[in-house]
Design a protein around this motif. Structure first.
Motif, PDB file in Angstrom:
ATOM      1  N   ASP A 170       0.857  -1.180   0.000  1.00 57.69           N
ATOM      2  CA  ASP A 170       0.000   0.000   0.000  1.00 57.69           C
ATOM      3  C   ASP A 170       0.895   1.231   0.000  1.00 57.69           C
ATOM      4  O   ASP A 170       1.720   1.404   0.906  1.00 57.69           O
ATOM      5  N   TYR A 171       0.760   2.086  -1.003  1.00 59.02           N
ATOM      6  CA  TYR A 171       1.641   3.255  -1.074  1.00 59.02           C
ATOM      7  C   TYR A 171       1.492   4.164   0.133  1.00 59.02           C
ATOM      8  O   TYR A 171       2.423   4.873   0.517  1.00 59.02           O
ATOM      9  N   ARG A 172       0.311   4.135   0.766  1.00 64.44           N
ATOM     10  CA  ARG A 172       0.133   4.978   1.946  1.00 64.44           C
ATOM     11  C   ARG A 172       1.046   4.523   3.071  1.00 64.44           C
ATOM     12  O   ARG A 172       1.625   5.346   3.783  1.00 64.44           O
ATOM     13  N   ALA A 173       1.182   3.220   3.235  1.00 67.63           N
ATOM     14  CA  ALA A 173       2.109   2.698   4.252  1.00 67.63           C
ATOM     15  C   ALA A 173       3.541   3.068   3.900  1.00 67.63           C
ATOM     16  O   ALA A 173       4.334   3.430   4.780  1.00 67.63           O
ATOM     17  N   TYR A 174       3.879   2.997   2.609  1.00 66.88           N
ATOM     18  CA  TYR A 174       5.236   3.377   2.186  1.00 66.88           C
ATOM     19  C   TYR A 174       5.500   4.852   2.473  1.00 66.88           C
ATOM     20  O   TYR A 174       6.559   5.216   3.003  1.00 66.88           O
ATOM     21  N   LEU A 175       4.544   5.711   2.128  1.00 66.59           N
ATOM     22  CA  LEU A 175       4.746   7.142   2.328  1.00 66.59           C
ATOM     23  C   LEU A 175       4.896   7.503   3.807  1.00 66.59           C
ATOM     24  O   LEU A 175       5.682   8.384   4.170  1.00 66.59           O
ATOM     25  N   LEU A 176       4.134   6.827   4.652  1.00 69.66           N
ATOM     26  CA  LEU A 176       4.132   7.177   6.076  1.00 69.66           C
ATOM     27  C   LEU A 176       5.245   6.486   6.849  1.00 69.66           C
ATOM     28  O   LEU A 176       5.459   6.799   8.026  1.00 69.66           O
ATOM     29  N   SER A 177       5.958   5.584   6.205  1.00 69.07           N
ATOM     30  CA  SER A 177       7.054   4.891   6.890  1.00 69.07           C
ATOM     31  C   SER A 177       8.339   5.692   6.766  1.00 69.07           C
ATOM     32  O   SER A 177       8.459   6.597   5.943  1.00 69.07           O
ATOM     33  N   ASP A 178       9.294   5.359   7.604  1.00 68.76           N
ATOM     34  CA  ASP A 178      10.614   5.971   7.518  1.00 68.76           C
ATOM     35  C   ASP A 178      11.585   5.048   6.780  1.00 68.76           C
ATOM     36  O   ASP A 178      12.784   5.309   6.733  1.00 68.76           O
ATOM     37  N   GLU A 179      11.033   3.984   6.205  1.00 71.23           N
ATOM     38  CA  GLU A 179      11.885   2.984   5.570  1.00 71.23           C
ATOM     39  C   GLU A 179      11.781   3.071   4.055  1.00 71.23           C
ATOM     40  O   GLU A 179      11.066   3.894   3.504  1.00 71.23           O
ATOM     41  N   GLY A 180      12.481   2.170   3.424  1.00 78.28           N
ATOM     42  CA  GLY A 180      12.361   2.034   1.970  1.00 78.28           C
ATOM     43  C   GLY A 180      13.370   2.885   1.242  1.00 78.28           C
ATOM     44  O   GLY A 180      13.843   3.899   1.745  1.00 78.28           O
ATOM     45  N   GLY A 212      -8.707   3.848  -2.187  1.00 78.39           N
ATOM     46  CA  GLY A 212      -8.167   4.900  -1.335  1.00 78.39           C
ATOM     47  C   GLY A 212      -7.726   6.107  -2.140  1.00 78.39           C
ATOM     48  O   GLY A 212      -7.106   5.965  -3.188  1.00 78.39           O
ATOM     49  N   GLY A 213      -8.036   7.300  -1.661  1.00 80.23           N
ATOM     50  CA  GLY A 213      -7.738   8.514  -2.396  1.00 80.23           C
ATOM     51  C   GLY A 213      -6.365   9.073  -2.079  1.00 80.23           C
ATOM     52  O   GLY A 213      -5.771   8.780  -1.041  1.00 80.23           O
ATOM     53  N   LEU A 214      -5.850   9.886  -2.991  1.00 77.92           N
ATOM     54  CA  LEU A 214      -4.567  10.551  -2.814  1.00 77.92           C
ATOM     55  C   LEU A 214      -4.846  11.944  -2.252  1.00 77.92           C
ATOM     56  O   LEU A 214      -5.225  12.857  -2.979  1.00 77.92           O
ATOM     57  N   THR A 215      -4.680  12.115  -0.955  1.00 77.98           N
ATOM     58  CA  THR A 215      -5.011  13.368  -0.289  1.00 77.98           C
ATOM     59  C   THR A 215      -3.860  14.370  -0.389  1.00 77.98           C
ATOM     60  O   THR A 215      -2.727  14.019  -0.736  1.00 77.98           O
ATOM     61  N   ARG A 216      -4.168  15.614  -0.024  1.00 81.45           N
ATOM     62  CA  ARG A 216      -3.129  16.651  -0.023  1.00 81.45           C
ATOM     63  C   ARG A 216      -2.000  16.285   0.933  1.00 81.45           C
ATOM     64  O   ARG A 216      -0.814  16.478   0.617  1.00 81.45           O
ATOM     65  N   ASP A 217      -2.339  15.754   2.106  1.00 84.32           N
ATOM     66  CA  ASP A 217      -1.308  15.374   3.077  1.00 84.32           C
ATOM     67  C   ASP A 217      -0.393  14.290   2.512  1.00 84.32           C
ATOM     68  O   ASP A 217       0.826  14.320   2.739  1.00 84.32           O
ATOM     69  N   LEU A 218      -0.981  13.320   1.792  1.00 83.45           N
ATOM     70  CA  LEU A 218      -0.167  12.256   1.221  1.00 83.45           C
ATOM     71  C   LEU A 218       0.736  12.790   0.105  1.00 83.45           C
ATOM     72  O   LEU A 218       1.882  12.349  -0.042  1.00 83.45           O
ATOM     73  N   ILE A 219       0.222  13.736  -0.670  1.00 85.58           N
ATOM     74  CA  ILE A 219       1.058  14.341  -1.717  1.00 85.58           C
ATOM     75  C   ILE A 219       2.223  15.093  -1.087  1.00 85.58           C
ATOM     76  O   ILE A 219       3.374  15.002  -1.557  1.00 85.58           O
ATOM     77  N   GLU A 220       1.960  15.823  -0.019  1.00 78.51           N
ATOM     78  CA  GLU A 220       3.037  16.539   0.667  1.00 78.51           C
ATOM     79  C   GLU A 220       4.073  15.567   1.230  1.00 78.51           C
ATOM     80  O   GLU A 220       5.279  15.834   1.193  1.00 78.51           O
ATOM     81  N   ARG A 221       3.593  14.434   1.739  1.00 76.91           N
ATOM     82  CA  ARG A 221       4.524  13.421   2.243  1.00 76.91           C
ATOM     83  C   ARG A 221       5.335  12.835   1.087  1.00 76.91           C
ATOM     84  O   ARG A 221       6.536  12.576   1.229  1.00 76.91           O
ATOM     85  N   ALA A 222       4.694  12.622  -0.063  1.00 76.09           N
ATOM     86  CA  ALA A 222       5.408  12.107  -1.229  1.00 76.09           C
ATOM     87  C   ALA A 222       6.522  13.062  -1.656  1.00 76.09           C
ATOM     88  O   ALA A 222       7.612  12.630  -2.059  1.00 76.09           O
ATOM     89  N   LEU A 223       6.277  14.364  -1.551  1.00 74.85           N
ATOM     90  CA  LEU A 223       7.293  15.353  -1.907  1.00 74.85           C
ATOM     91  C   LEU A 223       8.488  15.285  -0.965  1.00 74.85           C
ATOM     92  O   LEU A 223       9.603  15.668  -1.332  1.00 74.85           O
ATOM     93  N   GLN A 224       8.271  14.797   0.240  1.00 73.93           N
ATOM     94  CA  GLN A 224       9.373  14.612   1.180  1.00 73.93           C
ATOM     95  C   GLN A 224      10.143  13.323   0.889  1.00 73.93           C
ATOM     96  O   GLN A 224      11.338  13.229   1.165  1.00 73.93           O
ATOM     97  N   LYS A 225       9.442  12.328   0.333  1.00 77.45           N
ATOM     98  CA  LYS A 225      10.060  11.027   0.096  1.00 77.45           C
ATOM     99  C   LYS A 225      10.818  10.956  -1.236  1.00 77.45           C
ATOM    100  O   LYS A 225      11.765  10.183  -1.374  1.00 77.45           O
ATOM    101  N   ALA A 226      10.384  11.722  -2.226  1.00 80.21           N
ATOM    102  CA  ALA A 226      11.021  11.674  -3.544  1.00 80.21           C
ATOM    103  C   ALA A 226      12.243  12.591  -3.576  1.00 80.21           C
ATOM    104  O   ALA A 226      12.311  13.584  -2.854  1.00 80.21           O
TER     105      ALA A 226
END
Length: 269
Positions: A170-180, A212-226
């Motif tokens: 689940d990409y949400r778990a990936y985004l919210l983790s500190d791993e990977g 599951g939707g791609l929320t603004r918070d998840l997009i902001e987290r993605a910007l931190q992960k990429a």
């Protein structure tokens, strides 16, 4: 929690195909069961949604609405167009403005049927690498089989498929983790998660798709992960443009879909 998946052979499968299906099921940690003369409805009554039918086309999702098995779908035409030197808006979005020919790493967070991952693996600069996530266990199994077993008439397409690494997640778990691993680009196709297509290719998988939707918070987290950018495939960018005014849009003037690109702060600097 482990999701138990059952694999049954197609109704008229010969012994060789049954053995092939059993070997594949065991390699994946799935449970192989003889088909007998059971119909699809019989199988659904016994296993619910948790079974795959192994046929000459590989594992497939069989439902009363139809069957889904691995194929390149629209990726076939897009790859043909790339051979002719035509543009592909996804590739341009992944590489960004003034794209260089340097390799990049991409995580396709919503792999689905695998068409976008296939185009990316084929068309990105040499040395690039595409990993992918798919949250649906059945869909991941079918697409993963395609990446590792499907043989195209062109060797370079087969090689592009083999380079893709797909795992269930689940990409949400990936985004919210500190791993990977950290990727240059994170790619999302939320349209695949909430399809409005009347297209028959979606019918067999609707019941098992993740919405599951791609929320603004998840997009902001993605910007931190990429490392470099986040790319989002969409039809309607109005809300995204309100939330992220700095977004860059890619896509044809008459295309129903396009790609939104958000550059990471660290990359802008």
């Amino acid at each position: 929690m482990t999701h138990m998946i059952y694999v049954v052979p197609s109704l008229k499968a010969k012994e060789k195909l049954q053995c092939e299906g059993k070997a594949w099921a065991e390699s994946q940690g799935f449970t192989y069961v003889p088909r007998g003369k059971r119909t699809i409805q019989d199988l659904m009554d016994e296993y619910g949604e948790d079974f795959l039918v192994y046929s000459s086309r590989g594992p497939q999702i069989d439902r009363p609405e139809g069957s889904h098995f691995f194929s390149l779908n629209m990726a076939e035409l897009r790859i043909q167009n790339l051979r002719k030197g035509q543009r592909d808006h996804l590739l341009e979005a992944l590489m960004g403005r003034g794209a260089s020919k340097l390799p990049i790493t991409v995580l396709d967070c919503t792999c689905g049927f695998g068409a976008d991952a296939a185009v990316a693996s084929f068309g990105l600069p040499a040395g690039s690498h595409v990993d992918a996530l798919e949250v649906s266990p059945l869909l991941e199994a079918v697409t993963s089989w395609g990446f590792s077993h499907f043989v195209h008439k062109k060797d370079d397409v087969t090689a592009a498929l083999r380079r893709i690494s797909l795992r269930r997640g689940d990409y949400r778990a990936y985004l919210l983790s500190d791993e990977g691993p950290v990727y240059d680009v994170l790619y999302f196709d939320p349209m695949f998660q909430r399809p409005v297509e009347a297209s028959c290719q979606f019918q067999p998988v609707r019941a098992i798709m993740e919405y599951g939707g791609l929320t603004r918070d998840l997009i902001e987290r993605a910007l931190q992960k990429a490392r470099r950018r986040v790319v989002i495939k969409e039809r309607d960018f109005r809300q995204l443009c309100r939330d992220f005014p700095e977004v860059t849009l890619y896509g044809g003037k008459y295309s129903r879909i396009g790609y939104a690109v958000l550059e990471c702060d660290s990359w802008k600097k």
